[in-house]
Design an enzyme around this catalytic site. Sequence first.
Site, PDB file in Angstrom:
ATOM      1  N   LYS A   1      -2.944  14.454   3.064  1.00 27.15           N
ATOM      2  CA  LYS A   1      -1.735  13.687   3.394  1.00 27.15           C
ATOM      3  C   LYS A   1      -0.503  14.326   2.764  1.00 27.15           C
ATOM      4  O   LYS A   1       0.529  14.486   3.428  1.00 27.15           O
ATOM      5  CB  LYS A   1      -1.889  12.242   2.912  1.00 27.15           C
ATOM      6  CG  LYS A   1      -2.917  11.442   3.683  1.00 27.15           C
ATOM      7  CD  LYS A   1      -3.128  10.078   3.037  1.00 27.15           C
ATOM      8  CE  LYS A   1      -4.205   9.277   3.738  1.00 27.15           C
ATOM      9  NZ  LYS A   1      -4.396   7.951   3.105  1.00 27.15           N
TER      10      LYS A   1
ATOM     11  N   SER B   1      -1.899   9.707  -1.338  1.00 19.99           N
ATOM     12  CA  SER B   1      -2.904   8.926  -2.050  1.00 19.99           C
ATOM     13  C   SER B   1      -3.912   8.375  -1.051  1.00 19.99           C
ATOM     14  O   SER B   1      -3.590   8.149   0.115  1.00 19.99           O
ATOM     15  CB  SER B   1      -2.246   7.779  -2.821  1.00 19.99           C
ATOM     16  OG  SER B   1      -3.187   7.106  -3.637  1.00 19.99           O
ATOM     17  N   ASP B   2      -5.119   8.161  -1.543  1.00 18.30           N
ATOM     18  CA  ASP B   2      -6.144   7.540  -0.714  1.00 18.30           C
ATOM     19  C   ASP B   2      -7.108   6.790  -1.617  1.00 18.30           C
ATOM     20  O   ASP B   2      -7.311   7.171  -2.772  1.00 18.30           O
ATOM     21  CB  ASP B   2      -6.904   8.574   0.115  1.00 18.30           C
ATOM     22  CG  ASP B   2      -7.645   7.912   1.258  1.00 18.30           C
ATOM     23  OD1 ASP B   2      -6.993   7.554   2.256  1.00 18.30           O
ATOM     24  OD2 ASP B   2      -8.866   7.713   1.139  1.00 18.30           O
ATOM     25  N   GLN B   3      -7.673   5.737  -1.076  1.00 21.38           N
ATOM     26  CA  GLN B   3      -8.641   4.946  -1.827  1.00 21.38           C
ATOM     27  C   GLN B   3      -9.873   4.715  -0.968  1.00 21.38           C
ATOM     28  O   GLN B   3      -9.765   4.403   0.212  1.00 21.38           O
ATOM     29  CB  GLN B   3      -8.041   3.597  -2.213  1.00 21.38           C
ATOM     30  CG  GLN B   3      -9.001   2.731  -3.023  1.00 21.38           C
ATOM     31  CD  GLN B   3      -8.364   1.419  -3.396  1.00 21.38           C
ATOM     32  OE1 GLN B   3      -8.225   0.549  -2.551  1.00 21.38           O
ATOM     33  NE2 GLN B   3      -7.976   1.297  -4.650  1.00 21.38           N
TER      34      GLN B   3
ATOM     35  N   ALA C   1      -7.472   8.432  -5.317  1.00 17.29           N
ATOM     36  CA  ALA C   1      -6.957   9.762  -5.612  1.00 17.29           C
ATOM     37  C   ALA C   1      -5.469   9.804  -5.309  1.00 17.29           C
ATOM     38  O   ALA C   1      -4.993   9.157  -4.376  1.00 17.29           O
ATOM     39  CB  ALA C   1      -7.682  10.813  -4.781  1.00 17.29           C
TER      40      ALA C   1
END
EC number: 3.6.1.-
Length: 191
Positions: free
Chosen positions: A52, A68-70, A105
Site C-alpha cells: 500500500k 498499514s494492514d491488520q 503492520a
Amino acid sequence: MPALILASTSRYRQELLSRLRLPFETVAPEVDETALPGEAPAALAERLALAKARVVAAAHPGAIVIGSDQVADLGGAAIGKPGGHERAAEQLRQMSGREVVFQTAVAVVAPGLAAIERAEVRVRVRELSDAAIEAYLRADQPYDCAGSAKVESLGIALLEAVESDDPTALIGLPLIRTCALLRRAGLEPLA
C-alpha cells in the site's frame, strides 16, 4: 516539509493518525488484498502494508507515505472483515473463549526509506452466548473490522484481556511504531 500521506481510506486509521497532529492527506491504495497460498497472517499484514505504501509513494514522489494492514489470526488462520451480520456472528462464535492474535503492520516509504514494523496484539475473548453476540452486533455493527469487534467501543465487553506493547495497533495503526518510522523518514511528530 514533504507531504505526509496515509495510504488508506480507513476512518479508524485516519482518526488514529490525526492524534499526532501532523497535517496529512489520504489516498486509496489500489492493492489486491488476497492472501497468497499458505501465507501466514503476520506475513500477509506486512506484505500488504508495504505494498500500500509503495503504490501510493510511486504516484507521489517525495512524499512520506504510511501504509498499514491488520490481519486477525485465529489458530493460524486469517480472519478478515466480515462484511455483514451473519459472517460477523459466525466469526464471534469461532472466537468465543479463545485467543486471537491481531497482526498489525505499518510501513513508511519515503525518499531513501522503505521500512516496516509489526505489532502483535493478543486478545482473549470471553465465552460468548448467542444472545450476547446478537446484542453486540446490533449495537456496534462492526462489519468493517477484522475479527468483528470494535475494542474502542462496546466490543471491549467481549474481551477478557488485551496484551500489546503498542495499544493502538488493535484499532489498526500502531502509533508507537508509526512515530519511530516517521522519525527515520526525517519527520519528528513533536517538532
